[in-house]
Design a protein around this motif. Structure first.
Motif, short mmCIF file in Angstrom:
data_model
loop_
_atom_site.label_atom_id
_atom_site.label_comp_id
_atom_site.label_asym_id
_atom_site.label_seq_id
_atom_site.Cartn_x
_atom_site.Cartn_y
_atom_site.Cartn_z
N UNK A 49 1.64 0.30 -0.33
CA UNK A 49 2.44 -0.84 -0.78
C UNK A 49 1.81 -2.18 -0.42
N UNK A 50 0.48 -2.18 -0.23
CA UNK A 50 -0.22 -3.42 0.08
C UNK A 50 -1.04 -3.85 -1.13
N UNK A 51 -0.99 -5.11 -1.52
CA UNK A 51 -1.82 -5.59 -2.62
C UNK A 51 -3.28 -5.75 -2.19
N UNK A 52 -4.13 -6.04 -3.15
CA UNK A 52 -5.53 -6.28 -2.83
C UNK A 52 -6.44 -5.23 -3.42
N UNK A 53 -7.70 -5.60 -3.56
CA UNK A 53 -8.72 -4.71 -4.09
C UNK A 53 -9.79 -4.55 -3.02
#
Length: 617
Positions: A49-53
């Motif tokens: 549930x963490x954003x980012x690439x």
């Protein structure tokens, strides 16, 4: 994202792959290209549930495990690392280590096999799952599963040849290996690979050989046919194994080296050759499905016979349709279908999520089966309502409301179409390459035979007393039912005969199932076969001699009904308990069903660390 330690060892990081465009199956390794550009590169996966690439430059290429069988020492460190990272209980393991062995002293050899999800190019779990809990991502080619979407039907565990999806009998839902995508995003190998002591497990872009490796084989002894799913795992095995190797678990399977050098499963007579009843072992977790299939097929058979017989002008069935008992007969048929759907729902680990069973109509036969049976109930119920104003009891209570025979006929034909679709996909659900015992046309002949026999007998139970009471042609109806018993029994007998012949020659897990059927369940098996033949013979004799609907005829018909119920129950129970999947080898204790049964019998399963639990639903 996974937090990279400052002192992370170099072997834990992925290496830059050599450029390759396609894999062994001629599919593009670049998954964006494989999707035709439908999915954009650089999208967020929302891991944990963490954003980012992440920083991995190869995140849109298909990745794969590489297993060097010669190096595996069977320490189970990969299992432990996987379970620790995923916080799995003792009875669930996304990665398992089993082994095969062969030879004689002093030249005895053993080969360990570490196996998890292979994140296949053709993931049958994804296609089979009715809730669409599975997704194959363009990021790393990972096949990910959402346990919170799953309702615990376990169909993915049936179709997967590698034991990858794990059905938790306590939580009632499935979970599996997620390729450690959170680690991949920061360029780290999966936890199991980093923990491997013998450098047997490796990981990277598919077809890119790890350092100091020279082979990228598609299979090794004990590995199921890769043609089923096109798995993304490659092997190295330079050490020769004996021409025949066995498994240490209780599965009566061994592997024999064929002329082409490939090892194929054959029967290992671990269970002996004595024929037994084993009646208690006929009960299984699939008992609700035994009831579901039998009552659904009975309902379809009764509806088809009663309505189509009247439509085609068969006098006895026209009389039944015009009688007071037709509406109750249709009500019983629809009610049986409803009971079947209820039993199907109770089989789920999460029954309250049953509404999700129609989410994957594009691929899943389970969805199509359920939808077909649901529509059969709906249209059958509407047919019943449209016929109700013609029912004499209804008229005596509420007066005449008119007639809606045309509408009733339309609803009946829609019910027939829906029921036919439901029955067909009920059959398609079991045409599973990973379960060769089911993957035979005999499954269809058994389902059709049960529908004809049991459906006809249900019509007899409700129709004969009615026609006797109103002075109708009960003898003709009895003849129709007896003909149905003959036809249905003969269909089943032909299927069983050809199935046994084919399984004897198959040299696969289907042969193993037939061996168990002929030994551990031998007496039950031959009782079913004998009664089935006796039913066909008795019904044929009664038909030939024009048996009257009198005391003797009714007693014999009641005997046929009882015998048919015994045949159906034993036969369908055998269908579920006998199937041997193309499963990976286990160990003496771990992933060994014989040990699990023993642990439950002696109370060892009460210790949670043993990893054996009973199904909780």
């Amino acid at each position: 994202m996974w937090k990279v330690r400052d002192d992370e060892p170099q072997y834990a990081f992925l290496k830059e792959p050599a450029p390759r465009e396609v894999n062994f199956y001629e599919a593009p390794i670049d998954l964006i290209a494989r999707s035709g550009g439908a999915v954009p590169a650089g999208r967020e996966m929302f891991i944990n549930e963490e954003p980012g690439v992440g920083s991995n430059p190869n995140r849109n290429k298909q990745h794969a495990f590489h297993f060097t069988a010669d190096n595996c020492i069977g320490c189970h460190a990969c299992e432990a690392a996987c379970s620790e990272k995923n916080d799995n209980p003792a009875h669930i393991s996304f990665r398992s280590v089993g082994y095969v062995e062969g030879g004689t002293y002093p030249d005895f050899r053993r080969m360990n096999i570490s196996m998890a999800c292979n994140h296949c190019d053709d993931p049958v779990c994804l296609k089979g799952c009715p809730t669409r809990a599975y997704t194959k991502h363009v990021e790393y080619g990972a096949v990910l599963q959402d346990p919170e979407t799953c309702f615990g039907c376990g169909y993915c565990t049936w179709v997967c040849p590698y034991n990858a999806p794990q059905l938790d009998p306590i939580k009632g839902q499935v979970s599996k290996c997620n390729m450690c995508v959170d680690r991949l995003e920061v360029n780290l190998k999966p936890a199991c690979v980093s923990a491997c002591l013998g450098n047997a497990l490796n990981f990277g872009v598919v077809e890119d050989l790890p350092e100091n490796r020279e082979q990228a084989k598609l299979s090794i002894p004990g590995f199921p046919d890769p043609a089923i799913t096109h798995p993304n795992i490659r092997f190295q095995q330079t050490r020769n194994m004996p021409d025949e190797v066995t498994r240490p678990d209780g599965m009566p399977v061994k592997y024999h080296k064929a002329e082409d050098g490939q090892y194929r499963p054959v029967v290992d007579q671990k269970k002996g050759v004595e024929k037994k009843w084993s009646l208690k072992k006929l009960s299984s977790r699939e008992n609700p499905l035994v009831i579901f299939t039998l009552v659904s097929q009975t309902a379809l058979g009764a509806f088809f016979l009663s309505f189509l017989g009247a439509e085609f002008g068969v006098d006895a069935l026209v009389q039944l349709r015009d009688s007071v008992m037709y509406v109750p007969l249709i009500a019983v048929a629809v009610g049986l279908a409803g009971l079947g759907m209820l039993m199907s729902a109770t089989h789920l680990g999460k029954p309250l999520r049953a509404y999700r069973g129609f989410n994957n109509l594009r691929h899943s036969p389970v969805c199509r089966e359920g939808l077909g049976m649901l529509l059969f109930m709906v249209f059958g119920g509407l047919h019943l309502l449209a016929m109700l104003p013609e029912n004499p009891v209804f008229i005596s209570w509420l007066g005449e409301w008119g007639q809606y025979r045309g509408l009733a006929t339309v609803f009946a034909y829609l019910a027939l179409i829906s029921g036919g679709v439901g029955l067909y996909y009920m059959y398609r659900c079991y045409r599973i390459p990973a379960r060769p015992f089911w993957n035979h046309w005999q499954t269809g002949s058994a389902f059709v035979g049960s529908s004809v026999t049991l459906g006809g007998l249900l019509v007899a139970v409700m129709g004969l007393p009615t026609l006797l009471f109103i002075g109708g042609d009960a003898g003709a109806l009895m003849g129709i039912v007896l003909a149905g018993v003959v036809v249905g029994s003969v269909i089943e007998l032909i299927g069983l005969w050809r199935h046994a012949a084919d399984m004897n020659l198959a040299n696969n897990e289907g042969s193993v199932s037939h061996y168990v059927q002929s030994t551990l369940f031998g007496k039950s098996y031959w009782l079913r076969n004998g009664l089935l033949g006796a039913n066909a013979l008795l019904a044929g004799v009664m038909l030939l001699f024009g048996m009257e609907v009198t005391g003797t005829g009714l007693v014999l018909l009641a005997s046929l009904l009882l015998s048919a119920l015994v045949v159906a129950t034993i036969g369908r129970a055998l269908f579920y308990v006998l199937v041997v999947p193309t499963t990976m080898p286990g160990a003496f204790f771990w992933k060994n069903k014989d040990f699990e049964e023993h642990a439950k019998e002696i109370g060892l399963a009460n210790l949670p660390q043993v990893g054996v639990v009973a199904h909780g639903h």
